[in-house]
Design a protein around this motif. Sequence first.
Motif: not given
Length: 182
Positions: A28-36, A68-75, A78-81, A175-181
């Motif tokens: 799911l992460i590799d396919e960028r299916r973040f909502a799932e 936490n769960r709220s912050r994860l939802h915000s992340r 951002r990725y999906a949008g 480390l380089t920027t880590l801004d993905f899951l």
Amino acid sequence: MSAEVASGLDRLLRQHRIEQFLFHEARLIDERRFAEWEQLWDDEGIYWVPANGEDTDPDRDVSLIYDNRSRLHSRVERYAGGKAFSQQPPPRTVRLVANVLIDADADAHADADAHAEDADSDGRSVVRSTLQVAESRPGYRIDWVGSTTHHLVERDGELRIRFKKVILVDNDQELTTLDFLL
């Protein structure tokens, strides 16, 4: 069928179910299916990628990610949008999940904790695995390698992630920027 054989089959089926869950999460992460992917999380989920070693305290020490769960939802939003500018263009990633082990000692401790809190066991499993993520962006490719601990719970017959900790092997280095899951 003997009780010993039945118990062994149950362990194999549980191992297979958990491995398939972890492989599905990676896909799911590799396919960028973040909502799932977000739907795999328990309402009380914590996602943690520590910095500077593995025995740090996220309340006192810097973490690469501590959601936490709220912050994860915000992340995820951002990725999906398309609002995560460090994700433009989106990286291509491939995850390899291996060495999946159910920690029976930790399971017993988690079950004891669950019974201390309330009479209902929520089917907790502590699962340890290794992870390699190949990330490709224009002009470079990098490998992220580490060990992962999942605390999984059963909700309505489905596994959910209550806690996920990814310890990168080089998290104590620049480390380089880590801004993905992971």
